[in-house]
Enzyme design. Structure first.
Site: not given
Ligand code: GDP
Ligand code: MN
Length: 401
Positions: A119, A207
């Site tokens: 991530y 993101e």
């Protein structure tokens, strides 16, 4: 402002972020062609992804019953079938609400073999007053859950905005993610690219979930952004006409678009008490006090400090077009705002819309007496209130009836 994954990919590519090859399509035929082209280039797997402004697509379900807004395929024919099942259908995910979002575009990409799902994100840390790069080895899953259950699994690197993300910081993040060998430099380049995209586009969020370690030929691994989400800062959009052009009005609430046209700050909520307030702080306090007395606000609405009669009338019509609304609370503390202008706007809107719902009005401050008089002489049925608590109590009671 949110943008689609395929648009976020265009921006990331501009700043050197590695992505699987792909193409956005608005028909099943085009999706099949894009798939055939990718296969001809030598990719061994394909992914087709519904383009909506919401995450959780992989685990989502179409209202038609079709499962999954992200599908892995082997052949162009399979891509065609999936595109046909997705296009023109509403996809429901954890983030869309039960009505879902209509899919009018799909992204067809090469699907590399994923060895690890990480991530990565860039956002503003308001407490530290700095941009922060966030990373985690626990990618591909709901990051909020990771943050809640294993906060130590999220690594944060604050950035000095005048220097930007330094190469050593990128390497530090890569090492913390347990990347090895050449992937450390690739990780540093990836985080550098994410930061640069965030900074140059005036984004509030970039993101990548999942950010993947990809298996290549002869065991050579690389890093790629397999999903991409970018939120742009509305206040800086004026500096980026080409980003403004990425706006997809079909993804936004029609009432919020209408409010924007009248320079009103309106956000639709789930309750049944509509509020019309001047000033964002007072609007928030009004929502709080409605809840304090057991009610549920239907919206946030700030008409601003110097609203015109037309704006007030427009605001009134917007809050009334929400079918859940059962009563209206007008809460005005006139500083710059002239209470009589608000009163005139209310009377105009009530007459025009033939309002039948209970209307509670609290007017205080600048020219309040004249405003009260305008309301009293208008013949419109209004419940007046003294102060916020009284107004909130009355509106909650009106709804209970
Ligand atoms: P989201 O569910 O809206 O966040 O959509 P994602 O693009 O993140 O896709 C969901 C999941 O599908 C990812 O976490 C991956 O596990 C998987 N996935 C998506 N794209 C690919 C791909 O190109 N290759 C492989 N192997 N898996 C993928
Ligand atoms: Mn994702």
């Amino acid at each position: 402002m949110n943008i689609h994954e395929f648009q976020a990919r265009q921006l990331l590519a501009r700043y050197g972020v590695a992505l699987p090859a792909g193409e956005v399509c608005d028909s099943a035929g085009a999706a099949q062609q894009a798939a055939a082209k990718l296969l001809a280039q030598g990719c061994h797997g394909l992914a087709i992804k519904a383009q909506i402004h919401a995450g959780g697509r992989g685990k989502g379900t179409f209202r038609s019953g079709f499962q999954g807004g992200v599908k892995l395929c082997r052949t162009a024919g399979e891509v065609f079938d999936n595109a046909r099942a997705m296009l023109g259908q509403a996809l429901v995910t954890k983030q869309t609400g039960p009505e879902g979002r209509l899919v009018s575009k799909v992204l067809v990409t090469a699907a590399p073999v994923i060895k690890r799902e990480l991530y990565g994100a860039v956002l503003l840390d308001r407490a530290a007053s700095r941009p922060v790069v966030m990373a985690s080895a626990e990618g591909g899953v709901d990051i909020e859950e990771v943050a809640a259950r294993h906060p130590k699994k999220i690594i944060r690197e604050a950035v000095d905005p005048s220097a930007g993300l330094m190469p050593f910081q990128g390497r530090k993040l890569a090492v913390a993610l347990e990347l090895k060998g050449d992937l450390i430099a690739a990780g540093a380049k990836m985080f550098g690219g994410l930061y640069k995209t965030w900074r140059e586009c005036d984004a509030s969020l970039v993101e990548i979930n999942p950010l993947c370690v990809i298996a290549g030929p002869e065991g050579k691994e690389s890093l790629m952004a397999v999903d991409a989400k970018i939120t742009l800062d509305d206040n800086a959009l004026y500096r980026h006409p080409e980003l403004q052009a990425m706006r997809d009005l079909a993804e936004e609430s029609p009432l919020e678009i209408e409010a924007g046209r009248h320079n009103l700050n309106y956000i639709k909520l789930d309750g049944n008490i509509a509020c019309l307030v001047n000033g964002a702080g007072l609007a928030m306090a009004t929502m709080d006090i409605i809840q304090h007395f057991g009610g549920e606000p239907a919206n946030f609405l700030d008409v601003g400090g110097g609203a015109s009669r037309e704006q007030v009338a427009a605001a009134f019509k917007i809050i009334l077009s929400d079918p859940h609304v059962k009563a209206i609370l007008v809460n005005i503390f006139g500083g710059i705002m002239d209470c009589n202008i608000i009163a005139a706007g209310i009377v105009e809107a009530v007459k025009e819309t033939g309002l039948q719902l209970p209307l509670i009005v609290r007017l205080e401050g600048n020219n309040a007496a004249a405003g009260q008089q305008t309301l009293a002489q208008s013949g419109v049925a209004i419940i007046t209130a003294e102060g916020m608590a009284d107004a909130a109590r009355k509106v909650v009671k009106a709804v209970e009836k």
